[in-house]
Enzyme design. Structure first.
Site, mmCIF file in Angstrom:
data_model
loop_
_atom_site.group_PDB
_atom_site.id
_atom_site.type_symbol
_atom_site.label_atom_id
_atom_site.label_comp_id
_atom_site.label_asym_id
_atom_site.label_seq_id
_atom_site.Cartn_x
_atom_site.Cartn_y
_atom_site.Cartn_z
ATOM 1 N N GLY A 56 9.665 59.907 27.705
ATOM 2 C CA GLY A 56 9.479 58.825 28.448
ATOM 3 C C GLY A 56 10.723 58.771 29.617
ATOM 4 O O GLY A 56 11.469 59.674 29.563
ATOM 5 N N GLN A 62 17.135 55.667 35.413
ATOM 6 C CA GLN A 62 17.331 57.050 35.235
ATOM 7 C C GLN A 62 17.212 57.912 36.495
ATOM 8 O O GLN A 62 17.866 58.898 36.464
ATOM 9 C CB GLN A 62 16.667 57.598 34.118
ATOM 10 C CG GLN A 62 16.904 57.007 32.649
ATOM 11 C CD GLN A 62 16.329 57.760 31.471
ATOM 12 O OE1 GLN A 62 15.213 57.276 31.142
ATOM 13 N NE2 GLN A 62 16.890 58.879 30.856
ATOM 14 N N CYS A 82 17.525 61.682 25.174
ATOM 15 C CA CYS A 82 17.594 61.257 26.316
ATOM 16 C C CYS A 82 18.061 62.091 27.643
ATOM 17 O O CYS A 82 18.954 62.790 27.404
ATOM 18 C CB CYS A 82 18.683 59.938 26.263
ATOM 19 S SG CYS A 82 18.732 58.827 27.772
ATOM 20 N N LEU A 83 17.137 61.954 28.437
ATOM 21 C CA LEU A 83 17.210 62.864 29.542
ATOM 22 C C LEU A 83 18.634 62.617 30.293
ATOM 23 O O LEU A 83 19.030 63.531 31.258
ATOM 24 C CB LEU A 83 16.079 62.864 30.564
ATOM 25 C CG LEU A 83 14.934 63.187 30.097
ATOM 26 C CD1 LEU A 83 13.584 63.459 31.232
ATOM 27 C CD2 LEU A 83 15.029 64.947 29.424
ATOM 28 N N HIS A 130 13.470 52.351 23.337
ATOM 29 C CA HIS A 130 14.696 53.057 23.991
ATOM 30 C C HIS A 130 14.487 52.794 25.515
ATOM 31 O O HIS A 130 15.431 52.524 26.240
ATOM 32 C CB HIS A 130 14.357 54.571 23.529
ATOM 33 C CG HIS A 130 15.188 55.583 24.209
ATOM 34 N ND1 HIS A 130 15.945 56.234 23.762
ATOM 35 C CD2 HIS A 130 15.453 55.891 25.718
ATOM 36 C CE1 HIS A 130 16.777 57.100 24.364
ATOM 37 N NE2 HIS A 130 16.374 56.897 25.649
ATOM 38 N N GLU A 131 13.363 53.053 25.965
ATOM 39 C CA GLU A 131 12.878 52.962 27.570
ATOM 40 C C GLU A 131 13.359 51.532 28.047
ATOM 41 O O GLU A 131 14.257 51.377 28.988
ATOM 42 C CB GLU A 131 11.737 53.405 27.877
ATOM 43 C CG GLU A 131 11.345 54.918 27.712
ATOM 44 C CD GLU A 131 12.210 55.958 27.971
ATOM 45 O OE1 GLU A 131 12.952 55.753 28.997
ATOM 46 O OE2 GLU A 131 12.232 56.924 27.279
ATOM 47 N N HIS A 185 16.866 50.915 28.719
ATOM 48 C CA HIS A 185 17.525 51.489 29.637
ATOM 49 C C HIS A 185 17.684 50.414 30.780
ATOM 50 O O HIS A 185 18.427 50.373 31.826
ATOM 51 C CB HIS A 185 16.612 52.624 30.325
ATOM 52 C CG HIS A 185 17.181 53.988 29.806
ATOM 53 N ND1 HIS A 185 18.417 54.487 29.782
ATOM 54 C CD2 HIS A 185 16.544 54.845 29.034
ATOM 55 C CE1 HIS A 185 18.421 55.601 29.144
ATOM 56 N NE2 HIS A 185 17.175 55.907 28.554
HETATM 57 NI NI NI Z 1 16.718 57.728 27.836
#
Ligand code: NI
Length: 184
Positions: free
Chosen positions: A49, A54, A102-103, A144-145, A148
């Site tokens: 995701g 991000q 997480c990226l 999670h997303e 952000h």
């Molecule tokens: Ni993340």
């Protein structure tokens, strides 16, 4: 389409509140191109995701997809979802703990408690309302997303920091035992 640069933990864009996308802007080329680029960037880096902040765009846009992902080999396949201006509410069920990545925190995994079921109200990329129930891996990815968009990272939600693990050590010591994993 373009692969975008992903902000890493410590960049202020990850800590601010993202703005809602104006309804009239959803169908415009700027937002449509951003969504295409987010999908391409997520796929390029094997994310499950990605949220717009991000990629340095503090807007309320989230994409989620899992297709035989090498970073998440045990995750179920999830078709592409696009959530614009989402609101997430718990939908019964318990809290579950599982590992997330997480990226924006490359190479790290940690155990995070999440609601096992959530309801998501948002708009899709055609500007249509969608009302969606998610559970399991998808519910975790959604939470999670959408965190952000509030400037929250998964490490903020961890209850036990001793589970914070580098990806290599995770693959060697944790996954063979736990067998399950998770988001970006
Ligand atoms: Ni993340």
């Amino acid at each position: 389409m373009a692969i975008l640069k992903v902000a890493r933990m410590g960049h202020p864009v990850l800590r601010r509140l993202s703005e809602p996308v104006p309804m009239e802007a959803i169908s415009g080329p700027e937002i449509q191109t951003l969504i295409d680029d987010m999908v391409e960037t997520m796929r390029e880096y094997d994310g499950a995701g990605l949220a717009a902040p991000q990629v340095h765009r503090p807007l309320q846009i989230v994409v989620i997809e899992v297709r035989r992902n090498p970073r998440y080999p045990s995750a179920p396949d999830i078709p592409l979802h696009v959530f614009i201006n989402p609101t997430v509410t718990p939908d019964g069920g318990d809290m579950e703990e599982d590992f997330e990545g997480c990226l924006s925190l490359p190479d790290l995994r940690g155990r995070v408690p999440r609601h096992s079921k959530v309801r998501v109200r948002s708009f899709n990329r055609a500007g249509e309302r969608q009302d969606f129930e998610a559970e399991g891996f998808l519910a975790r990815a959604v939470q999670h997303e959408c965190d952000h968009l509030q400037g929250i990272l998964f490490v903020d939600r961890m209850r036990d920091m001793t589970t914070l693990t580098y990806l290599r050590e995770y693959a060697r010591h944790v996954e063979p035992n736990a067998g399950r994993i998770v988001p970006e």
